[in-house]
Design a protein around this motif. Structure first.
Motif, mmCIF file in Angstrom:
data_model
loop_
_atom_site.group_PDB
_atom_site.id
_atom_site.type_symbol
_atom_site.label_atom_id
_atom_site.label_comp_id
_atom_site.label_asym_id
_atom_site.label_seq_id
_atom_site.Cartn_x
_atom_site.Cartn_y
_atom_site.Cartn_z
ATOM 1 N N LEU A 185 0.809 -1.226 0.000
ATOM 2 C CA LEU A 185 0.000 0.000 0.000
ATOM 3 C C LEU A 185 0.838 1.270 0.000
ATOM 4 N N GLY A 186 2.143 1.148 -0.279
ATOM 5 C CA GLY A 186 2.992 2.315 -0.084
ATOM 6 C C GLY A 186 3.705 2.874 -1.283
ATOM 7 N N TYR A 187 3.527 2.269 -2.476
ATOM 8 C CA TYR A 187 4.289 2.746 -3.637
ATOM 9 C C TYR A 187 3.372 3.430 -4.637
ATOM 10 N N TYR A 188 3.719 4.675 -4.993
ATOM 11 C CA TYR A 188 2.899 5.473 -5.914
ATOM 12 C C TYR A 188 3.813 6.227 -6.873
ATOM 13 N N ASP A 189 3.318 6.441 -8.079
ATOM 14 C CA ASP A 189 4.080 7.187 -9.092
ATOM 15 C C ASP A 189 3.090 7.967 -9.941
ATOM 16 N N ASP A 190 3.197 9.275 -9.908
ATOM 17 C CA ASP A 190 2.237 10.138 -10.611
ATOM 18 C C ASP A 190 2.555 10.301 -12.098
ATOM 19 N N ARG A 191 3.651 9.776 -12.559
ATOM 20 C CA ARG A 191 4.019 9.924 -13.971
ATOM 21 C C ARG A 191 3.163 9.023 -14.857
ATOM 22 N N LYS A 192 3.004 9.433 -16.086
ATOM 23 C CA LYS A 192 2.296 8.606 -17.059
ATOM 24 C C LYS A 192 3.092 7.328 -17.339
ATOM 25 N N HIS A 193 2.356 6.284 -17.700
ATOM 26 C CA HIS A 193 2.933 5.006 -18.125
ATOM 27 C C HIS A 193 3.706 4.287 -17.002
ATOM 28 N N THR A 194 3.319 4.550 -15.757
ATOM 29 C CA THR A 194 3.935 3.853 -14.627
ATOM 30 C C THR A 194 3.036 2.749 -14.082
ATOM 31 N N LYS A 203 -5.720 -0.200 -19.509
ATOM 32 C CA LYS A 203 -5.154 1.129 -19.271
ATOM 33 C C LYS A 203 -6.086 2.234 -19.760
ATOM 34 N N PHE A 204 -6.949 1.914 -20.722
ATOM 35 C CA PHE A 204 -7.884 2.914 -21.222
ATOM 36 C C PHE A 204 -9.036 3.134 -20.245
ATOM 37 N N ILE A 205 -9.214 2.217 -19.325
ATOM 38 C CA ILE A 205 -10.254 2.346 -18.297
ATOM 39 C C ILE A 205 -9.678 2.936 -17.020
ATOM 40 N N TYR A 206 -8.520 2.434 -16.612
ATOM 41 C CA TYR A 206 -7.966 2.809 -15.313
ATOM 42 C C TYR A 206 -6.818 3.810 -15.397
ATOM 43 N N THR A 208 -2.869 5.289 -16.879
ATOM 44 C CA THR A 208 -1.493 4.793 -16.878
ATOM 45 C C THR A 208 -0.643 5.369 -15.757
ATOM 46 N N ARG A 209 -1.257 6.127 -14.866
ATOM 47 C CA ARG A 209 -0.514 6.696 -13.733
ATOM 48 C C ARG A 209 -0.692 5.798 -12.506
ATOM 49 N N GLY A 210 0.408 5.456 -11.878
ATOM 50 C CA GLY A 210 0.356 4.585 -10.706
ATOM 51 C C GLY A 210 0.132 5.363 -9.422
ATOM 52 N N ASN A 211 -0.962 6.088 -9.379
ATOM 53 C CA ASN A 211 -1.192 7.017 -8.261
ATOM 54 C C ASN A 211 -2.421 6.679 -7.430
ATOM 55 N N TYR A 212 -2.913 5.447 -7.496
ATOM 56 C CA TYR A 212 -4.161 5.122 -6.829
ATOM 57 C C TYR A 212 -4.058 3.823 -6.026
ATOM 58 N N VAL A 213 -5.025 3.635 -5.155
ATOM 59 C CA VAL A 213 -5.252 2.361 -4.474
ATOM 60 C C VAL A 213 -6.376 1.653 -5.203
ATOM 61 N N THR A 273 -1.387 -2.324 -6.239
ATOM 62 C CA THR A 273 -1.338 -3.188 -7.439
ATOM 63 C C THR A 273 -0.042 -3.982 -7.563
ATOM 64 N N ALA A 274 0.832 -3.909 -6.558
ATOM 65 C CA ALA A 274 2.010 -4.769 -6.487
ATOM 66 C C ALA A 274 2.890 -4.651 -7.734
ATOM 67 N N PHE A 275 3.232 -5.793 -8.340
ATOM 68 C CA PHE A 275 4.211 -5.797 -9.444
ATOM 69 C C PHE A 275 3.691 -5.119 -10.702
ATOM 70 N N TYR A 276 2.416 -4.812 -10.773
ATOM 71 C CA TYR A 276 1.916 -4.073 -11.923
ATOM 72 C C TYR A 276 2.333 -2.603 -11.862
ATOM 73 N N ARG A 277 2.932 -2.209 -10.740
ATOM 74 C CA ARG A 277 3.434 -0.837 -10.590
ATOM 75 C C ARG A 277 4.829 -0.812 -9.988
ATOM 76 N N ASN A 278 5.008 -1.552 -8.919
ATOM 77 C CA ASN A 278 6.261 -1.515 -8.165
ATOM 78 C C ASN A 278 7.214 -2.576 -8.714
ATOM 79 N N HIS A 279 8.205 -2.146 -9.465
ATOM 80 C CA HIS A 279 9.125 -3.080 -10.112
ATOM 81 C C HIS A 279 10.206 -3.602 -9.158
ATOM 82 N N SER A 280 10.137 -3.195 -7.896
ATOM 83 C CA SER A 280 11.022 -3.758 -6.884
ATOM 84 C C SER A 280 10.367 -4.922 -6.148
ATOM 85 N N TYR A 281 9.225 -5.348 -6.637
ATOM 86 C CA TYR A 281 8.505 -6.496 -6.078
ATOM 87 C C TYR A 281 9.429 -7.707 -6.008
ATOM 88 N N HIS A 282 9.597 -8.262 -4.800
ATOM 89 C CA HIS A 282 10.431 -9.440 -4.542
ATOM 90 C C HIS A 282 11.898 -9.193 -4.898
#
Length: 312
Positions: A185-194, A203-206, A208-213, A273-282
């Protein structure tokens, strides 16, 4: 020292604030960080290969739940491969009646600090406990559970702590309103395509910015999931997106909530969203300095508002 008329009025106003109003304080980001520092600086990684470390974390969790004012605090030990592991439990609210289960796993995968996965879920659980302990009353029983052995090689097996807990509830005939899994619940990125998705067109529904829960659940999960998602989104001060999909879609069941589905309990996943956003997953790079404490706190605030509501 002389008081101005304005100062006296302010003091008088503070004196008549009812206790319930004073209890609705926001999550403390300093406390969230302190929990994460403890979890990410254990002598060895908190994985199944280091049971002594897991035991030390379990002791810490019990201490924090007691300090928060949980009415019942305990452990749920069980044996795997000749070694004892344990879930940690704390209860709030009325003793009897249907209960809400909120859980997060405290183990990690491999040799890495696991700050987001799943330090943030555990920190959120502990801060929620502190805030629940400040409530004058709660509308129903809330059980907070910290699970062990969620990660490989035990994922999707009966050795998962959440499987053990869910099975015990079912065997005892315990009425459960629903379950909420807190997972990253702690990783966020406001940039596009993250932000990525299991299916590209999403991505057309939700976006491309990784800024949500997101509140994720499977189709057919019942009214509990819909109600929780709706109330959570209404209360949150950060973007929240509801995601409902078939259970086979990659990621939809990648946490402890899947075991409650197996026993017929409705359950949802609250996650960044785990590894769908945070590329440091595991990875060894899943460290505290990459996390957003402010938004982690906001995620906890929304959860508190939902579970304390008479209308949920």
């Amino acid at each position: 020292m002389k008081l101005t008329l304005l100062g006296m009025l302010l003091l008088a106003g503070l004196a008549i604030i009812p206790p319930a109003a004073a209890q609705n304080l926001p999550a403390d980001t300093t406390r969230l960080r302190q929990h994460l520092v403890f979890l990410t600086t254990t002598p060895q990684p908190r994985n199944y290969q280091h049971p002594a470390v897991l035991d030390s974390v379990a002791t810490y969790l019990q201490q924090q739940l007691r300090a928060a004012g949980a009415t019942e605090v305990g452990a749920q030990p069980y044996a795997v491969r000749g070694q004892t592991y344990q879930n940690v439990l704390g209860s709030f609210g009325p003793k009897d009646g249907p209960r809400l289960i909120i859980g997060a796993h405290y183990d990690v995968c491999g040799d890495q600090p696991g700050a987001d996965d799943n330090g943030t879920g555990v920190a959120a659980l502990l801060e929620l406990a502190r805030l629940l302990g400040r409530q004058a009353t709660l509308p129903y029983r809330i059980d907070l559970v910290a699970y062990t052995l969620e990660e490989p090689p035990f994922f999707r097996t009966k050795n998962m702590g959440s499987y053990v807990h869910a099975a015990a509830l079912k065997a005892a005939g315990v009425p459960v309103r629903g379950m909420v899994a807190l997972e990253m619940l702690g990783y966020y990125d406001d940039r596009k395509h993250t932000q990525q998705y299991p299916i590209g067109p999403l991505k057309f529904i939700y976006g491309t910015r990784g800024n949500y829960v997101t509140v994720a659940q499977k189709f057919g999960n019942g009214r509990f999931g819909r109600q929780f998602a709706r109330h959570y989104r209404q209360q949150a001060q950060l973007p929240v997106k509801r995601f409902e999909a078939p259970a086979w879609l990659p990621g939809i069941d990648f946490s402890d909530h899947l075991n409650y589905w197996k026993f017929g309990y409705p359950a949802v996943l609250v996650t960044d969203t785990a590894f769908y956003r945070n590329h440091s997953y595991h990875e060894a790079t899943d460290t505290l300095n990459r996390l957003d404490m402010r938004r982690l706190g906001l995620a906890v605030d929304a959860l508190l508002a939902v579970v304390c509501s008479e209308n949920f």
